[in-house]
Design a protein around this motif. Structure first.
Motif, short mmCIF file in Angstrom:
data_model
loop_
_atom_site.label_atom_id
_atom_site.label_comp_id
_atom_site.label_asym_id
_atom_site.label_seq_id
_atom_site.Cartn_x
_atom_site.Cartn_y
_atom_site.Cartn_z
N UNK A 1 0.80 -1.23 0.00
CA UNK A 1 0.00 0.00 0.00
C UNK A 1 0.83 1.28 0.00
N UNK A 2 2.03 1.24 -0.59
CA UNK A 2 2.83 2.47 -0.67
C UNK A 2 2.73 3.12 -2.04
N UNK A 3 2.15 2.42 -3.05
CA UNK A 3 1.95 3.05 -4.35
C UNK A 3 2.77 2.48 -5.48
N UNK A 4 3.28 1.25 -5.35
CA UNK A 4 4.11 0.67 -6.41
C UNK A 4 3.33 0.55 -7.72
N UNK A 5 2.07 0.12 -7.61
CA UNK A 5 1.25 -0.05 -8.82
C UNK A 5 0.97 1.29 -9.48
N UNK A 6 0.78 2.34 -8.70
CA UNK A 6 0.58 3.67 -9.29
C UNK A 6 1.78 4.05 -10.15
N UNK A 7 2.97 3.75 -9.66
CA UNK A 7 4.18 4.11 -10.40
C UNK A 7 4.30 3.26 -11.67
N UNK A 8 4.18 1.93 -11.52
CA UNK A 8 4.39 1.05 -12.67
C UNK A 8 3.34 1.28 -13.76
N UNK A 9 2.08 1.50 -13.36
CA UNK A 9 1.03 1.70 -14.35
C UNK A 9 1.08 3.11 -14.94
N UNK A 10 1.60 4.07 -14.19
CA UNK A 10 1.80 5.41 -14.76
C UNK A 10 2.84 5.35 -15.88
N UNK A 11 3.87 4.54 -15.70
CA UNK A 11 4.87 4.35 -16.76
C UNK A 11 4.18 3.84 -18.03
N UNK A 12 3.31 2.83 -17.87
CA UNK A 12 2.60 2.29 -19.04
C UNK A 12 1.71 3.35 -19.67
N UNK A 13 1.04 4.14 -18.84
CA UNK A 13 0.15 5.19 -19.35
C UNK A 13 0.93 6.24 -20.13
N UNK A 14 2.12 6.58 -19.65
CA UNK A 14 2.96 7.58 -20.34
C UNK A 14 3.38 7.11 -21.72
N UNK A 15 3.46 5.79 -21.91
CA UNK A 15 3.93 5.24 -23.17
C UNK A 15 2.79 4.70 -24.04
N UNK A 16 1.55 5.04 -23.69
CA UNK A 16 0.38 4.56 -24.44
C UNK A 16 0.32 5.29 -25.78
N UNK A 17 0.55 4.53 -26.85
CA UNK A 17 0.82 5.14 -28.15
C UNK A 17 -0.40 5.78 -28.80
N UNK A 18 -1.58 5.17 -28.66
CA UNK A 18 -2.74 5.70 -29.38
C UNK A 18 -3.09 7.11 -28.92
N UNK A 19 -2.97 7.38 -27.62
CA UNK A 19 -3.30 8.72 -27.14
C UNK A 19 -2.26 9.74 -27.60
#
Length: 468
Positions: A30-48
């Motif tokens: 519950x410290x936010x690891x998933x927020x960080x890892x999924x934000x990385x994926x969101x930043x690289x989302x090509x269609x947007x």
């Protein structure tokens, strides 16, 4: 490739993360690891990224000359003139993510990201990357077919009309769209997220499909028999019932598609990788007849996915990515790759990860496993030239370590999220591997507690024995 600096990302007050070929994120629950890892994926989302680029260039004069295509069947387009816009829009992704992107990605409303500040830096030499690559693409628009080609060491796209139709009503911006797709595909990896919910998804995806089908039937019935307000209430209820993040929806779709998988196997799914994955799962998957099944290595029984062990369910999407999706331009985010795996298989999973990295795949993992990390450290230390080659060979043979899994520490970055300070910090990575203080402190504390209680119990049992 990408550097992300942020404030107020979920529970994390601040942090900065730079991707490496292998990026490791550690921290307590519950410290936010998933927020960080999924934000990385969101930043690289090509269609947007492509949509934002098109919107930005819509009113510009940067599109190909459609009249030349119409009258002469071909044209040339110098993509160098839109490169500054591509870079500018990519850098401005931080504004979109802060205002809307992450809310959409995590599929949440409210104010979770309202105070988010995020700054994204894409670390590539845009001109050099595009200039040096060869690109070839066939594009169909109505009855017209076009071939887009860009030779190596050039910015010029040659666009040739090769279709049957003599009339061309293709929009200039469709040409620009194809060119942007090719540019973005060259610059950004194809990103896949494998969530920690994958075990539940593998178990319940058919039930989800059934529920969706039932709800669809109910909507169809309501449309014919009830008023608009009732339909609105029902569709709102459906939306709430399937309120999943983008990553979870993608995982559900990946398993659905796995039932009728006809893709060619990836070159990365070689014999060595296949052996590693079969060692972890204890068998292999069968994808046919609208069913994903599992066949154990030593037996003839075929088991439906719903009846397999949690470790088998956990490994399926990882194997699916490697088998059908991965190439040297991929990035995969794996939440807790050690999920449901015994210690020996956590070692094998560490080797799967490093083999992927050595094959060109960018890998981001979140983990609670010191055992997996210690194997990563072993594989990093074995890359050192300080170890004599004959001794290194002896170690590799004794512990059956595939040579393709040994990884250079320079290809690894690690980060720890502090629960107390609510900040993300870089962890040291050197020739000995990743600094494991976060884990070592807990292990030492547990060992000390165990020794103390063992001593007390031993003394008590000894005294009791003497009295008897």
């Amino acid at each position: 490739m990408i550097n992300i600096k942020f404030e107020n990302l979920g529970p994390i007050s601040s942090g900065e993360i730079e991707l490496a070929p292998l990026t490791v994120i550690c921290g307590r629950n519950n410290v936010g690891k998933t927020y960080v890892s999924h934000t990385i994926a969101c930043c690289l989302e090509k269609s947007s990224i492509i949509v934002e680029l098109l919107n930005s260039l819509r009113n510009s004069e940067l599109g190909p000359d459609n009249d030349i295509v119409k009258h002469f069947g071909n044209t040339k387009y110098d993509c160098e003139k839109i490169i500054p816009d591509v870079k500018k829009i990519a850098q401005q992704r931080s504004r979109t993510l802060a205002t809307k992107g992450l809310n959409d990605y995590f599929n949440i409303g409210g104010s979770l990201f309202k105070n988010l500040n995020i700054e994204i830096t894409y670390k590539f030499e845009l001109k050099n990357e595009i200039f040096s690559r060869e690109i070839s693409e066939i594009f169909e628009s109505g009855s017209s077919v076009y071939k887009f080609q860009k030779p190596k060491n050039s910015f010029i796209f040659n666009i040739t009309h090769i279709g049957v139709s003599q009339e061309n009503d293709t929009s200039t911006y469709l040409f620009l769209f194809v060119i942007l797709i090719n540019i973005v595909n060259e610059l950004f990896p194809t990103t896949t997220v494998i969530t920690s919910e994958r075990t539940g998804i593998a178990l319940f995806y058919k039930a989800l499909d059934t529920a969706m089908s039932d709800l669809g039937h109910e909507v169809s019935t309501k449309i014919r028999t009830t008023n608009r307000e009732s339909i609105k209430h029902l569709t709102s209820s459906i939306s709430d019932s399937f309120n999943f993040s983008t990553a979870i929806k993608d995982n559900i779709n990946q398993i659905r598609q796995g039932e009728n998988k006809k893709n060619a196997l990836s070159d990365l799914f070689d014999d060595e990788m296949k052996q590693l994955l079969e060692t972890i799962s204890g068998g292999h998957f069968i994808e046919s007849s609208n069913e994903i099944s599992f066949k154990p290595k030593n037996g003839n029984t075929i088991i439906p996915m719903s009846a397999t062990s949690s470790s088998v369910k956990s490994i399926y999407l990882i194997e699916n990515f490697i088998k059908y999706i991965s190439d040297d331009r991929s990035l995969v985010v794996i939440d807790e790759p050690e999920l449901n795996l015994h210690l020996d298989n956590q070692i094998q999973m560490a080797r799967v990860i490093t083999k992927l990295v050595n094959s060109g795949v960018k890998v981001v993992i979140t983990t609670h496993s010191d055992h997996l990390l210690r194997e990563l450290n072993t594989l990093m230390m074995l890359s050192s030239n300080a170890i004599p080659s004959d001794e290194k060979l002896d170690i590799i043979e004794e512990f059956k370590i595939p040579a393709g899994c040994i990884i250079n520490p320079e290809h690894v970055k690690a980060f720890v999220i502090s629960a107390q300070e609510r900040k993300l910090f870089p962890a040291e990575v050197n020739e000995y591997g990743i600094n494991l203080d976060l884990f070592n402190r807990e292990i030492l504390k547990n060992n000390r507690r165990l020794r103390e209680i063992t001593g007390i119990l031993s003394n008590y049992l000894s005294e009791k024995s003497d009295q008897e």
